[in-house]
Enzyme design. Structure first.
Site, PDB file in Angstrom:
ATOM      1  N   LEU A  33       0.815  -1.220   0.000  1.00 40.36           N
ATOM      2  CA  LEU A  33       0.000   0.000   0.000  1.00 40.36           C
ATOM      3  C   LEU A  33       0.847   1.267   0.000  1.00 40.36           C
ATOM      4  CD1 LEU A  33      -2.804  -1.032   2.541  1.00 40.36           C
ATOM      5  CD2 LEU A  33      -2.755  -1.309   0.053  1.00 40.36           C
ATOM      6  N   HIS A  34       0.309   2.273  -0.685  1.00 40.53           N
ATOM      7  CA  HIS A  34       0.937   3.599  -0.727  1.00 40.53           C
ATOM      8  C   HIS A  34      -0.179   4.642  -0.618  1.00 40.53           C
ATOM      9  CE1 HIS A  34      -0.538   3.569  -4.819  1.00 40.53           C
ATOM     10  NE2 HIS A  34       0.176   2.478  -5.088  1.00 40.53           N
ATOM     11  N   HIS A  37      -3.471   4.152  -2.638  1.00 38.95           N
ATOM     12  CA  HIS A  37      -4.458   3.248  -2.030  1.00 38.95           C
ATOM     13  C   HIS A  37      -5.151   3.934  -0.856  1.00 38.95           C
ATOM     14  CE1 HIS A  37      -1.429   0.143  -3.545  1.00 38.95           C
ATOM     15  NE2 HIS A  37      -2.536  -0.219  -4.148  1.00 38.95           N
ATOM     16  N   GLY A 147      -9.237   3.519  -8.425  1.00 40.41           N
ATOM     17  CA  GLY A 147      -8.396   4.668  -8.748  1.00 40.41           C
ATOM     18  C   GLY A 147      -8.410   4.984 -10.239  1.00 40.41           C
ATOM     19  N   ASP A 150      -5.799   3.388 -12.777  1.00 38.84           N
ATOM     20  CA  ASP A 150      -6.103   2.258 -13.664  1.00 38.84           C
ATOM     21  C   ASP A 150      -7.418   2.568 -14.376  1.00 38.84           C
ATOM     22  OD1 ASP A 150      -4.066  -0.023 -12.745  1.00 38.84           O
ATOM     23  OD2 ASP A 150      -4.687   1.121 -11.000  1.00 38.84           O
TER      24      ASP A 150
END
Ligand code: AMP
Length: 287
Positions: A33-34, A37, A147, A150
């Site tokens: 995760l970043h 996310h 998101g 994508d």
């Protein structure tokens, strides 16, 4: 935050929450995760009562020779982030829990998924649709968060929801970027120092072209050439997979930008394939 590993126990919990009248928010991820996310998680936390995040590196969406086995897995770090965001449930199923050996039914979108990323990753979206469809049946979310990073995936999922009569709403969240513009991605971890520096040219190219469009350029052939030249000049070792400018719903290439369109690109930096996109509105001034 409860960590749930089986479908049955998650279904039981969801049933209870729904009986209480709670709105279920869902954020599917592959982990590592970043902040990208986390922006989805924050959006879910803000608008829904009960937030479920899944972490599942879905084997069916990786093609042969792709990075399934080396995909970054940072589960302890991820858990800490999700606890901080007050997530209610982390759904962490095993491959065996998600895919029974005798599974023979898959979900295949037949139009949008054949374009853009689908050309170089032919089975990718079949894996995505199948796993997202399974998650929707398990979690029964009221709102699901995806998101813009994508973009094609989000379009396909929206179409799947419509075609298969799921009742979840799909919320598209903006792309979160590093300070030099590079779209955050779990795959950025693969880049060495030199590639990481070069990778910023992808977002810069898209940003520059957005500026050109604002000045009145609307010929997509010229705009695509601009992007390709920009990337080749600033990052000669990068390999462009595709650059396209498409209608924001049908994902069909457009010749002129005269309504909302999306510029999308996929570029290899070394072996790492990165994607990015920008949504553009109509041009103000014609040349
Ligand atoms: P992944 O873990 O890569 O499958 O991504 C899970 C979700 O996070 C997808 O809906 C992605 O589009 C979204 N996401 C990934 N990177 C970003 C980003 N930089 N900004 C916003 N959303 C993102």
């Amino acid at each position: 935050m409860k960590v749930i590993k089986t479908i049955n126990s998650l279904k039981k919990i969801i049933k209870k929450q729904k009986q209480k009248g709670e709105i279920i928010g869902f954020v599917p991820t592959m982990g590592a995760l970043h902040k990208g996310h986390i922006s989805l998680v924050k959006a879910a936390r803000k608008k829904t009562d009960f937030v479920v995040v899944s972490i599942f590196v879905n084997p069916t969406q990786f093609g042969k020779g792709e990075d399934f086995s080396k995909y970054p897995r940072t589960i302890n770090f991820d858990k800490k982030l999700l606890i901080k965001e007050k997530v209610d449930i982390l759904f962490l199923p095993s491959n065996e829990e998600m895919y029974k050996k005798d599974a023979s039914v898959f979900v295949d979108e037949s139009f949008l998924s054949k374009k853009l990323c689908g050309k170089s990753r032919p089975s990718h979206f079949k894996g995505v649709c199948t796993v997202v469809c399974k998650f929707f049946n398990i979690v029964e979310p009221d709102i699901s968060y995806f998101g813009q990073k994508d973009y094609q995936q989000a379009c396909i999922v929206k179409n799947m929801v419509k075609s298969l009569n799921f009742s979840t709403l799909i919320k598209l969240c903006p792309i979160v970027r590093e300070s030099d513009g590079l779209a955050m991605s779990s795959r950025n971890k693969y880049l060495n120092k030199k590639q990481r520096k070069q990778a910023a040219c992808l977002s810069s190219a898209l940003k520059q072209v957005k500026k050109l469009i604002k000045t009145g350029e609307n010929d997509t052939k010229r705009l695509k050439s601009f992007i390709k030249n920009f990337i080749s000049k600033t990052s000669p070792s990068a390999r462009i997979d595709y650059v396209d400018i498409v209608d924001c719903n049908s994902l069909e290439s457009v010749k002129k930008i005269d309504k909302k369109a999306v510029i999308l690109a996929a570029v290899f930096f070394g072996k790492t394939r990165l994607i990015d996109n920008e949504i553009v509105l109509t041009t103000k001034r014609r040349r």
